[in-house]
Design an enzyme around this catalytic site. Sequence first.
Site, PDB file in Angstrom:
ATOM      1  N   ASP A   1      76.272  81.115  -1.984  1.00 20.68           N
ATOM      2  CA  ASP A   1      77.059  81.166  -0.755  1.00 20.68           C
ATOM      3  C   ASP A   1      76.438  80.217   0.273  1.00 20.68           C
ATOM      4  O   ASP A   1      75.255  79.883   0.172  1.00 20.68           O
ATOM      5  CB  ASP A   1      77.061  82.608  -0.227  1.00 20.68           C
ATOM      6  CG  ASP A   1      78.126  82.823   0.832  1.00 20.68           C
ATOM      7  OD1 ASP A   1      78.953  81.912   1.027  1.00 20.68           O
ATOM      8  OD2 ASP A   1      78.123  83.893   1.459  1.00 20.68           O
TER       9      ASP A   1
ATOM     10  N   LYS B   1      86.065  83.840   1.631  1.00 13.83           N
ATOM     11  CA  LYS B   1      85.147  83.367   0.599  1.00 13.83           C
ATOM     12  C   LYS B   1      84.296  84.498   0.038  1.00 13.83           C
ATOM     13  O   LYS B   1      83.985  84.513  -1.153  1.00 13.83           O
ATOM     14  CB  LYS B   1      84.259  82.256   1.137  1.00 13.83           C
ATOM     15  CG  LYS B   1      83.234  82.721   2.141  1.00 13.83           C
ATOM     16  CD  LYS B   1      82.447  81.554   2.707  1.00 13.83           C
ATOM     17  CE  LYS B   1      81.698  81.959   3.947  1.00 13.83           C
ATOM     18  NZ  LYS B   1      80.393  82.539   3.649  1.00 13.83           N
TER      19      LYS B   1
ATOM     20  N   ARG C   1      84.740  82.719  14.906  1.00 12.26           N
ATOM     21  CA  ARG C   1      84.377  84.132  14.711  1.00 12.26           C
ATOM     22  C   ARG C   1      85.438  85.038  15.309  1.00 12.26           C
ATOM     23  O   ARG C   1      85.525  86.220  14.991  1.00 12.26           O
ATOM     24  CB  ARG C   1      83.033  84.499  15.366  1.00 12.26           C
ATOM     25  CG  ARG C   1      81.786  83.810  14.858  1.00 12.26           C
ATOM     26  CD  ARG C   1      81.672  83.775  13.383  1.00 12.26           C
ATOM     27  NE  ARG C   1      82.221  82.547  12.843  1.00 12.26           N
ATOM     28  CZ  ARG C   1      82.477  82.363  11.566  1.00 12.26           C
ATOM     29  NH1 ARG C   1      82.254  83.318  10.700  1.00 12.26           N
ATOM     30  NH2 ARG C   1      82.974  81.220  11.138  1.00 12.26           N
TER      31      ARG C   1
ATOM     32  N   GLN D   1      80.476  74.021   8.847  1.00 15.73           N
ATOM     33  CA  GLN D   1      79.634  75.110   9.351  1.00 15.73           C
ATOM     34  C   GLN D   1      78.172  74.894   9.010  1.00 15.73           C
ATOM     35  O   GLN D   1      77.380  75.847   8.958  1.00 15.73           O
ATOM     36  CB  GLN D   1      80.108  76.448   8.786  1.00 15.73           C
ATOM     37  CG  GLN D   1      81.489  76.842   9.275  1.00 15.73           C
ATOM     38  CD  GLN D   1      81.868  78.240   8.846  1.00 15.73           C
ATOM     39  OE1 GLN D   1      81.189  79.210   9.164  1.00 15.73           O
ATOM     40  NE2 GLN D   1      82.961  78.358   8.104  1.00 15.73           N
TER      41      GLN D   1
END
Length: 731
Positions: free
Chosen positions: A225, A39, A610, A256
């Site tokens: 964002d 992204k 991650r 998230q």
Amino acid sequence: MPSTPAIDQLLEGLNQPQRDAVTHPEGPLLVLAGAGSGKTRVLTHRIAWLVHTERARAGEILAITFTNKAAQEMRERVELLLGRSTRAMWVMTFHAACARILRAEAPRLGYTRQYTIYDQADARRLVKRCLDDINADSKRFTPAAVLNQISDAKNRLRSAEDLGQMVGGYFEQTVAECYRLYESELIRMNAMDFDDLLMRTVNVLELFPEVRARYAAAFRHVLVDEYQDTNHAQYRLLQLIAAEHRNLLVVGDEDQSVYSFRGADIQNILGFQDDFPEATTIRLEQNYRSTQVILDAANAVISRNRGRLGKTLWTDLGEGDPIRIRELEDEYAEGRYVVGEIDRLVDEGVSLSEIVCFYRTNAMSRVLEDTLTRREIPYQVVGGTKFYERAVVKDAIAYLTTLTNPQDAISFARCVNVPKRGIGQTSLAKVRTHADTVGISIWDAAADPGAVPGLGTAAVRALERFMTTMAGLREKVRDGVPVGDLLEAVLHETGYVEALEAERTFEAQGNLEILEQLVEVGREFDARAAGAEGDTLDLFLQQVALVADADTRQDDEGLVTLMTLHNAKGLEYPIVFMVGLEEGVFPHSRALDEGGLEEERRLCYVGITRAMRELTMTFARRRNVFGAATPGLPSRFLAEIPPDLVDEDSRPSSAGPAMRATTWSSSQSSGSAGASTGGAVDYRMGDDVVHPAFGDGVVTGTESGGIVVVRFAKDGSERKLMAEYAPLAKR
DNA sequence: CGTAAATGTTTTTTT
DNA sequence: AACATTTACG
């Protein structure tokens, strides 16, 4: 044609959905970007594409990021893509953008351009004073809790009056009363807290249509964002600015969303299509970061949540290694295990900068830090005690703030007697009361100490000396002395450095070094701001107030990184350790109380995603919480990972029951989980028991997983203990 | 007014 | 257990 190859370059290596997002012609666009789906690439390439194809000039772009660090990185990447400066572009956090707008517009709300930004500690101190002033019961109303309530209200754009008018019990009314006083105090001191930055900006834009029109026209393209973490104030701000051009691009991932405690409203992203019916939606589901095993685990965990927009990540990077789950005796064993693994990895040629360790709460970093230090492995902690929260730094900043905003009584109080000048609490209170009665600022009251009733002669003389020094420093501010030089002058002329030197302790030496760093920060700021207008000090203070701990992270260093899961968002590491996977720790017991299980699960999802290559999750059977040993059970999130993705062998802890990754969820139902420990005793309700630390007690219940609930006679407390491990005996 | 002892608070996460 | 704040005393 020079533009053709450049455009090709901008789109090169992008997959189709990414390319669609980058070249989206006009109008609102929602990009649902799964973890690791590129992204940031979409955002940077989109900005570069807009500028390159002359759909927007640099100054017409407002790009909102979550941290200053992310903003800086985005700016650099856009510059690389475009090959020219992006100075005119607004690439920053919501708070920084608001602070900048307010530097221009705050006078419309009765503030000066030199307004102070209070951090949470400052705000809490002020709330405490307000609570004292309204005689609130300090047992029921703690400053932190009340500040949270006020913060919630502000994030919902509710004023103190709004809150007071809402029906509510005694508690709500007291909070509203405190809020009202807190707000008037902030205005009187020409100060704003973090939430004010957002709310006041919305206020300005709503109250002054010409201001709104100016910003709405200026920002032809707005990009946001981490949209899933916006709160209502931020949402409203975007509506005010972007409603005209409707070129609003939001990127986010509802899976998230982990900041609801800060007012983030997941509804903002879920309802984007309702807000902008003409919006296009693009999904990014191909993951370029992790192995399939890691993605499968993440998908399995997050699939337990409800109310998702739904997406499934996939990768073509291959299966990869299984996820390792390890059970350890306590947090020290956990630390030794993690550090041992790091040692092993380093031997295999892995760089320390490729390794990260995540934990749920900041306090958990200590054991890891100790262990790393003992093994002489260099590390960095992101978060924890931040540079700008160190007492010495806050002192120095308070001096500067007092010089530029004389109405700020909090900053004045902070520096007036540091170092000790014989102006204690009593004297300060007299000055403050005098200022309040006469209706002048604390600075003006202190400037004429003789007029303060009841002030002793010693205090008067001390204040005179202090104010003479400060007046001299203020001259320097007026003359536009650079920030670095000014800091140096402040630290020496006020005797601050000399007092530290006189201490001759190890700690004082460290503080002196920290102050040198601060002066260096000032000098760097001067170098960058060279040529700007005169009020650089205000700019410096504004910038310093908005620095976040996530901004201090360094890359490309030979350092292991430690951080909370919240700080992990947006990052990736080849090797990831997640520690403290225990019920009550993660998911955190307090989050569970507040019905936040799904958010905890999203946090777990963030942590797992991650990892690029290797993921290790650990839990401890025992952990010290508040200094007392507390038994722990494996987190439910571990049981949510499909067993075939998990490496179950080579348990590092030889003692204890041989719980297998696949069995702990089922074994919790049997009273004596794990079985192999000798001497397991069955406890029944009503049994009299004795505990070496808590004394005599009686069993008031049993729970699954071999937990007994015991009420202790000594303090009447009810505690849950693991029958197997707790030093508990029947009588 | 300043120091030291006692007491209270904190640990959920952060711009 | 660590730290901040309050209280007692010099």
